[in-house]
Design an enzyme around this catalytic site. Structure first.
Site, mmCIF file in Angstrom:
data_model
loop_
_atom_site.group_PDB
_atom_site.id
_atom_site.type_symbol
_atom_site.label_atom_id
_atom_site.label_comp_id
_atom_site.label_asym_id
_atom_site.label_seq_id
_atom_site.Cartn_x
_atom_site.Cartn_y
_atom_site.Cartn_z
ATOM 1 N N ASN A 9 0.886 -1.170 0.000
ATOM 2 C CA ASN A 9 0.000 0.000 0.000
ATOM 3 C C ASN A 9 0.918 1.213 0.000
ATOM 4 O O ASN A 9 1.494 1.556 1.029
ATOM 5 C CB ASN A 9 -0.897 -0.024 1.249
ATOM 6 N N TRP A 10 1.054 1.812 -1.174
ATOM 7 C CA TRP A 10 1.996 2.936 -1.287
ATOM 8 C C TRP A 10 1.505 4.178 -0.553
ATOM 9 O O TRP A 10 2.263 5.131 -0.362
ATOM 10 C CB TRP A 10 2.209 3.293 -2.766
ATOM 11 N N LYS A 11 0.228 4.215 -0.201
ATOM 12 C CA LYS A 11 -0.376 5.423 0.393
ATOM 13 C C LYS A 11 -0.121 6.611 -0.543
ATOM 14 O O LYS A 11 -0.027 6.403 -1.765
ATOM 15 C CB LYS A 11 0.137 5.637 1.820
ATOM 16 N N GLY A 173 2.584 2.371 10.798
ATOM 17 C CA GLY A 173 3.528 3.470 10.641
ATOM 18 C C GLY A 173 4.236 3.872 11.929
ATOM 19 O O GLY A 173 4.855 4.924 12.008
ATOM 20 N N GLY A 233 2.879 -1.107 4.192
ATOM 21 C CA GLY A 233 2.943 0.324 3.910
ATOM 22 C C GLY A 233 4.365 0.756 3.596
ATOM 23 O O GLY A 233 4.896 0.498 2.516
ATOM 24 N N GLY A 234 5.008 1.407 4.543
ATOM 25 C CA GLY A 234 6.338 1.984 4.345
ATOM 26 C C GLY A 234 7.337 1.067 3.655
ATOM 27 O O GLY A 234 8.053 1.488 2.732
HETATM 28 P P1 13P Z 1 3.108 0.448 7.648
HETATM 29 O O1 13P Z 1 3.578 -0.856 7.043
HETATM 30 O O2 13P Z 1 3.818 1.635 7.119
HETATM 31 O O3 13P Z 1 3.017 0.369 9.122
HETATM 32 O O4 13P Z 1 1.585 0.628 7.109
HETATM 33 C C1 13P Z 1 0.696 -0.426 7.223
HETATM 34 C C2 13P Z 1 -0.515 -0.103 6.448
HETATM 35 O O5 13P Z 1 -1.268 0.792 6.818
HETATM 36 C C3 13P Z 1 -0.774 -0.850 5.217
HETATM 37 O O6 13P Z 1 -2.051 -0.599 4.732
#
Ligand code: 13P
Length: 250
Positions: A9-11, A173, A233-234
């Site tokens: 999930n690149w956000k 995060g 995410g990250g």
């Molecule tokens: P992180 O891996 O950055 O903690 O984010 C998790 C997330 O929200 C994936 O959707």
């Protein structure tokens, strides 16, 4: 047997140039990855770029949200059929950032889930508790409420074409991952809750863990009985790190 899935999930990250180098490095490293399925969920505007670069590869792509409406005067929204036009496989729905920062309710998430299913997109339904909810001992009640809203609106059989991601909000995060035991307990609860309504759905659905997954902790999470991969995410913004997580799942 459930095939593990690792979805990035690149956000709200990336640029044309950064995406190109990230995806090139990812494609180059794929032969190291065993049987896991891999996907990236990217900002809407980059979907055409990603579709073009990943076409014909084993990496699927998707969006991070989807409109509940099909088409019309809904400024700023993107529909499930638009995503299908660009061969998206997945759409994340109900991510905690959308629930908390944009006020998405359980009901709205259920409508988005329904819109995805209707057009043949696989929803990745995110559920998970806040820190204070865990401390109050209400983790299971929160997750059950989030699941129930979708089951009541869409029916249990719609979950045959869906993925669930358990993401404890306090682990997103923050660098604070749930322990493998904490994650497995909630995954088992989710599978058990689904099994009360459909044994088949419960045994076949993939339940991903998300929240500070990294190469260093992926293997101990993925080895748990009810954890079928991760929503990353990250760490999905770094090709080497993401590939190592995919290796751990494969
Ligand atoms: P992180 O891996 O950055 O903690 O984010 C998790 C997330 O929200 C994936 O959707």
């Amino acid at each position: 047997m459930r095939t593990p899935l690792v979805a990035g999930n690149w956000k709200m990250n990336g640029s044309l140039a950064e995406n190109e180098s990230l995806l090139t490095a990812l494609l180059d490293g794929l032969d190291r990855v065993g049987k896991a399925e891999i996907a990236v969920c990217v900002p809407y505007v980059y979907i055409p770029q990603v579709a073009q670069m990943l076409k014909g590869s084993r990496v699927a792509w998707g969006a991070q949200d989807v409109a509940k409406e099909e088409q019309g005067a809904f400024t700023g929204e993107v529909s499930a059929s638009m995503l299908r036009d660009f061969q998206c496989t997945y759409a994340i729905v109900g991510h905690s950032e959308r629930r908390s920062l944009y006020g998405e309710s359980d009901e709205l998430v259920a409508l988005k889930f329904a819109a995805a299913i209707e057009k043949g997109l696989v929803p990745i339904l995110c559920v998970g508790e806040l820190l204070e909810e865990r401390e109050r001992g209400t983790t299971e009640a929160v997750v059950e409420r989030q699941l129930k809203a979708v089951v009541e609106h869409c029916g249990i059989d719609s979950f045959a074409a869906a993925v669930i991601a358990y993401e404890p909000v306090w682990a997103i995060g923050t660098g604070k991952t749930a322990t493998p035991r904490q994650a497995q307990d909630v995954h088992a609860f989710i599978r058990g809750w689904l099994a009360e309504q459909s044994e088949t759905v419960a045994s076949e659905i993939r339940i991903l863990y998300g929240g500070s997954v990294k190469a260093a902790n992926a293997a101990e999470l993925f080895v748990q009985d009810d954890i079928d991969g991760g929503l990353i995410g990250g760490a999905s913004l770094n090709a080497e790190e993401f590939l190592k997580i995919c290796e751990a799942a494969g």
